[in-house]
Design an enzyme around this catalytic site. Structure first.
Site, short mmCIF file in Angstrom:
data_model
loop_
_atom_site.label_atom_id
_atom_site.label_comp_id
_atom_site.label_asym_id
_atom_site.label_seq_id
_atom_site.Cartn_x
_atom_site.Cartn_y
_atom_site.Cartn_z
N LYS A 147 0.83 -1.22 0.00
CA LYS A 147 0.00 0.00 0.00
C LYS A 147 0.86 1.26 0.00
CE LYS A 147 -3.08 2.58 3.13
NZ LYS A 147 -2.17 3.50 3.82
N ASN A 148 1.82 1.33 0.91
CA ASN A 148 2.59 2.56 1.07
C ASN A 148 3.46 2.84 -0.15
OD1 ASN A 148 1.48 2.97 3.58
ND2 ASN A 148 3.16 2.03 4.70
N ARG A 182 -5.01 10.48 2.94
CA ARG A 182 -3.70 10.92 3.39
C ARG A 182 -2.68 10.92 2.25
NH1 ARG A 182 -1.59 13.82 7.56
NH2 ARG A 182 0.65 13.50 7.58
N ASP A 210 -5.73 8.06 9.00
CA ASP A 210 -5.98 7.48 10.31
C ASP A 210 -5.94 8.52 11.42
OD1 ASP A 210 -6.21 4.87 9.43
OD2 ASP A 210 -4.05 4.55 9.44
#
Length: 436
Positions: free
Chosen positions: A22-23, A97, A121
């Site tokens: 994901k990152n 984000r 988050d």
């Protein structure tokens, strides 16, 4: 807001293949804005945060085509900069984000980048100073409208410079790299983040024609080029998901094989789990985790209680501390979990205490866990997922607890884990998704 109903207490058995990271995906997708040529990306995870960013790129005018299940092509030939001033962009950009990383590429290629204050988050303060200080050092003018919560950076021409980052921010480093690759002259970034995600971004940019040295270290040197071309790139397997599966196997006394893990890119994650007493075996590039009735936490050499703490790479990633904490609840022995980066990430421990875990929350950053040694199983309960990583940690806890547990707000889990219920059900889990 959807819900998981979990019938736990049963061991699992089978193979799991980790999704794309994901990152890394969030950075790589933003980098497609740096060129007007076609970029093909493989192993893109089908998760909410990534899908939102792909949609945002499409809204910006990037031509997006899905070639297969997890492969896409992107062509940012006709980027609509006016979209950045639209109410729709404010709404979509503030919900994600990862949207912060479109600024570097837009600034580098078009001389301007705008973004509403991004969401994500609720795990504590996540300041953006590193990003914008870096842009300013490259010659950009920064403006923040506090009333609108809107950030703007503009520059006629970025110029390379030396900078010492005030923190080794992964997204900050990525954003500054993407701005610097098209800047005039040489940029030196010291105290750069060097996570595998950053290394992958650098490798992708080099394949596009960027000139970057020092990849894998905290000292990067970037010689700006006038233009970048297209490329083909494959995203690494997600180290956070791999760690989550290791923890799942231990908590549920399961025998699991995790396929194609890119072991050399996992850093100290496997060794950190081994210090909790979890056995594993490397088979080629797969991790085999045998069924264990018990696992015992190691101590330091002098016999003092083990501390598991996050640190910048190659230290332990903070994204896995929630899983380590849950796994420790059923170990033999005690451990101090020290979450240095985010001051709200350990607040989910009250849900584990309700399940019977013995945890002392020392302060917002530290929790002491007294392991139950699998003698007193966690009790099923009803919970709400507060963030991505705590959400999957609670899912692991629920799968280990005999009986029916309920987890609300699982959209948080879906933000970071692709079809987690279907994949775990395929190896023996009993997870039912209820869409409200």
């Amino acid at each position: 807001m959807s819900t998981f109903e979990i019938i736990g207490g049963q061991p699992l058995k089978g193979e799991l293949t980790p999704q794309g990271a994901k990152n890394e995906a969030l950075q790589i997708l933003c980098a497609t804005l740096l060129t007007d040529e076609k970029v093909t990306i493989h192993n893109i995870p089908n998760i909410l945060d990534v899908n939102k960013l792909i949609e945002l790129l499409s809204d910006l005018g990037v031509q997006v085509s899905q070639e297969s299940k997890n492969s896409y092509t992107f062509k940012a030939e006709n980027v609509d900069l006016e979209y950045l001033n639209s109410p729709e962009f404010v709404k979509k950009g503030s919900s994600l984000r990862g949207s912060i990383m479109i600024i570097g590429p837009l600034l580098a290629r078009f001389g301007k980048g705008y973004i509403p204050r991004p969401g994500g988050d609720k795990i504590g303060r996540r300041r953006l100073d590193t990003h914008f200080i870096g842009f300013q050092k490259l010659g950009a003018v920064f403006n923040f409208n506090q009333g609108e919560n809107f950030y703007r950076v503009e520059a006629k021409k970025l110029k390379g410079t030396y900078m010492l980052l005030d923190e080794a921010s992964v997204t900050g480093t990525a954003n500054i790299i993407m701005a610097a690759v098209l800047a005039e002259g040489t940029t030196t970034i010291y105290n750069a983040a060097c996570e595998p995600y950053i290394q992958q971004l650098c490798r992708m940019l080099i394949s596009m024609g960027a000139k970057i040295t020092g990849v894998g270290s905290n000292l990067l040197e970037i010689e700006g080029v006038q233009k970048l071309g297209g490329c083909e790139h494959k995203i690494l397997p997600d180290m956070i998901e791999i760690g989550s599966f290791i923890g799942l196997a231990a908590m549920t006394k399961s025998e699991i094989i995790i396929k194609d893990v890119a072991y050399k890119e996992l850093g100290m994650i496997p060794d950190a789990f081994k210090r909790l007493g979890i056995k594993m075996e490397l088979r080629g590039d797969d991790i085999f985790i045998p069924k264990q009735e018990n696992y015992e936490i190691d101590t330091f050499i002098d016999g003092s209680i083990l501390t598991v703490a996050d640190a910048p790479w190659p230290g332990l990633t903070p994204d896995l501390l929630s899983v380590f904490l849950v796994v420790a609840t059923q170990a033999k022995g005690s451990v101090l979990i020290h979450q240095k980066m985010f001051e709200s990430r350990l607040f989910f421990t009250d849900k584990l205490i309700d399940m019977g875990a013995q945890i002392i929350l020392c302060d917002p950053h530290r929790a002491t866990v007294i392991g139950l040694n699998q003698e007193n199983q966690l009790r099923p309960t009803t919970m709400v997922s507060p963030d991505i990583r705590a959400g999957v940690a609670l899912l692991i806890a629920a799968l280990s607890a005999e009986g029916k547990s309920t987890i609300h707000n699982i959209d948080q889990i879906d933000r970071g884990y692709e079809n987690i219920d279907l994949r775990l059900n395929a190896i023996g889990a009993n997870i039912k998704r209820i869409v409200n």
